[in-house]
Design an enzyme around this catalytic site. Structure first.
Site, PDB file in Angstrom:
ATOM      1  N   LYS A  69       0.886  -1.160   0.000  1.00 15.32           N
ATOM      2  CA  LYS A  69       0.000   0.000   0.000  1.00 15.32           C
ATOM      3  C   LYS A  69       0.922   1.208   0.000  1.00 15.32           C
ATOM      4  O   LYS A  69       1.573   1.510   0.999  1.00 15.32           O
ATOM      5  CB  LYS A  69      -0.911   0.014   1.224  1.00 15.32           C
ATOM      6  CG  LYS A  69      -1.786   1.263   1.240  1.00 15.32           C
ATOM      7  CD  LYS A  69      -2.525   1.472   2.542  1.00 15.32           C
ATOM      8  CE  LYS A  69      -3.106   2.874   2.584  1.00 15.32           C
ATOM      9  NZ  LYS A  69      -3.752   3.191   3.858  1.00 15.32           N
TER      10      LYS A  69
ATOM     11  N   GLY B 163      -8.030   9.383   9.269  1.00 17.15           N
ATOM     12  CA  GLY B 163      -8.385   9.520  10.681  1.00 17.15           C
ATOM     13  C   GLY B 163      -9.370  10.622  11.014  1.00 17.15           C
ATOM     14  O   GLY B 163      -9.718  10.805  12.176  1.00 17.15           O
TER      15      GLY B 163
ATOM     16  N   ALA C 146      -9.354   5.817   3.534  1.00 15.77           N
ATOM     17  CA  ALA C 146      -9.168   6.971   4.423  1.00 15.77           C
ATOM     18  C   ALA C 146     -10.412   7.805   4.677  1.00 15.77           C
ATOM     19  O   ALA C 146     -11.207   8.072   3.778  1.00 15.77           O
ATOM     20  CB  ALA C 146      -8.063   7.907   3.897  1.00 15.77           C
ATOM     21  N   GLY C 147     -10.541   8.166   5.933  1.00 15.37           N
ATOM     22  CA  GLY C 147     -11.590   9.109   6.318  1.00 15.37           C
ATOM     23  C   GLY C 147     -12.899   8.481   6.741  1.00 15.37           C
ATOM     24  O   GLY C 147     -13.818   9.193   7.167  1.00 15.37           O
TER      25      GLY C 147
ATOM     26  N   ASN D  97      -9.463   2.013   8.915  1.00 16.56           N
ATOM     27  CA  ASN D  97      -8.781   1.616  10.156  1.00 16.56           C
ATOM     28  C   ASN D  97      -9.389   2.343  11.358  1.00 16.56           C
ATOM     29  O   ASN D  97     -10.039   1.742  12.196  1.00 16.56           O
ATOM     30  CB  ASN D  97      -7.288   1.905  10.038  1.00 16.56           C
ATOM     31  CG  ASN D  97      -6.449   1.316  11.178  1.00 16.56           C
ATOM     32  OD1 ASN D  97      -5.264   1.079  11.042  1.00 16.56           O
ATOM     33  ND2 ASN D  97      -7.033   1.064  12.330  1.00 16.56           N
ATOM     34  N   THR D  98      -9.211   3.651  11.402  1.00 12.86           N
ATOM     35  CA  THR D  98      -9.624   4.429  12.580  1.00 12.86           C
ATOM     36  C   THR D  98     -11.115   4.292  12.862  1.00 12.86           C
ATOM     37  O   THR D  98     -11.529   4.243  14.029  1.00 12.86           O
ATOM     38  CB  THR D  98      -9.287   5.915  12.372  1.00 12.86           C
ATOM     39  OG1 THR D  98      -7.930   6.043  11.956  1.00 12.86           O
ATOM     40  CG2 THR D  98      -9.504   6.708  13.646  1.00 12.86           C
TER      41      THR D  98
END
Lengths: 64, 278
Positions: free
Chosen positions: B109, B170, B205-206, B227-228
């Site tokens: 990645k 995040g 992301a996000g 992830n987050t």
């Protein structure tokens, strides 16, 4: 002197694999660079460190 | 009846049996991460490469909690701000995965970041690193902005998959610009725009909540990486489950063909036979 993960250490004539054994990393899954060049894991027994080398020893951690 | 089974996503040599790719960072403890990954149904997980931190203060390694036979491990180049560093980290990650004999050893990645505040990608460094890693035999999953021009350049540089950001890493702001993501998907996948319908696009992301995942899939993305949104949820395990359901909903919703948006109302009940107004 050689640098390992950003910290200076006294240099002793040693192979990369011997260095990992000394640091109790011989059986751990890690990857190693010397002077920004990857030293493949299969070449560690042969690779001889030199005075002034900069060594990076890395492993996997959590990440996104 | 249409089958409910979602087909796997093929990324060159890697087969993803789930449309979610989940990160392993930021969890309160390894046990939570392990269960959350299970609940998400993902088949690929991302990891980072860092200086010798092989075990925690209890003597445990993250690899003790990731089944390398079950998950394809996708190393990232997070924390790199130059193409040179990203290429170094990618090669280090590959060497580790070769030792694990994990199929993820062939891929990376790719992240080449512009600055620490936004964590947005540096487009110039990203392109440079992408070309070098492709030439070195990597399958590059390339983190990008939601710029469709950049998306096309990354694809043309040989990336296996373009991963446009929904919003900065995040932030939990979800798909900040759905039109931009749609433009990225069109330019990469629509033949009339020079695209290939089979070219993989994974929104990365996000993500903050399950509906963000659904929206990404309803725009036509092939998958979502997050992830987050799971790791920092109040209940990461329940959130992982919700994300999985949301991903499935978006996948089917996109293919089911939504109704058009209208300005004026259209009654759902017939006008004929009404007694009102007699």
């Amino acid at each position: 002197m050689i640098t390992i993960n950003g910290k200076e250490h006294h240099f002793t004539k040693t192979t990369l694999q011997e260095l990992l054994v000394e640091r109790n990393l011989a059986i751990e899954i890690c990857a190693v660079e010397v002077n920004t060049i990857l030293i493949p894991h299969k070449d560690r027994d042969e690779y001889k460190l030199q005075d002034g080398d900069k060594v990076e020893i890395v492993s996997l951690v959590g990440g996104g | 009846m249409t089958s409910q089974k979602i087909p796997p996503l093929q990324l060159q040599k890697i087969t993803l049996t789930s449309r979610l790719v989940v990160g392993t960072g930021k969890y309160p403890e390894y046990e939570t991460m392990q269960t959350a990954l299970e609940e998400s149904g993902c088949s690929a997980v991302t990891v980072a490469v860092r200086r010798e931190r092989l075990v925690d203060d209890k003597g445990r390694s993250i690899l003790d909690f990731i089944d390398c036979d079950k998950y394809t491990i996708l190393p990232n180049t997070a924390g790199c701000f130059t193409a040179k560093d990203a290429v170094r980290v990618a090669r280090l990650g590959r060497d580790i995965l070769e030792q694990l004999t994990n199929p993820g050893s062939s891929w990376v990645k790719l992240e080449v970041l512009g600055d620490k505040t936004t964590l947005l990608p540096d487009p110039v460094g990203t392109l440079e690193a992408c070309k070098e890693l492709v030439a070195d035999g990597f399958s590059v999953m390339c983190y990008s902005s939601d710029d469709p021009i950049m998306a096309a350049r990354i694809r043309d540089a040989g990336a296996t998959c373009v991963m446009p950001a929904g919003s900065p890493i995040g932030t939990g702001r979800g798909i900040a610009n759905p039109c931009a993501i749609k433009l990225c998907i069109d330019v990469l996948k629509e033949p009339e725009h020079g695209g290939d319908p089979s070219y993989p696009v994974i929104v990365d992301a996000g993500v903050g909540t399950p509906s963000d995942v659904t929206i990404a899939m309803e725009l036509g993305a092939d998958g979502v990486l997050l992830n987050t949104g799971i790791a920092h949820a109040k209940d990461p395990i329940q959130m992982a489950r919700a994300m999985r359901l949301a991903c499935d909903a978006g996948y089917h919703g996109f293919r089911a063909g939504r109704i058009p948006r209208k300005l004026h109302a259209s009654a759902s009940s017939p006008w004929d036979g009404t007694i009102a107004g007699e």
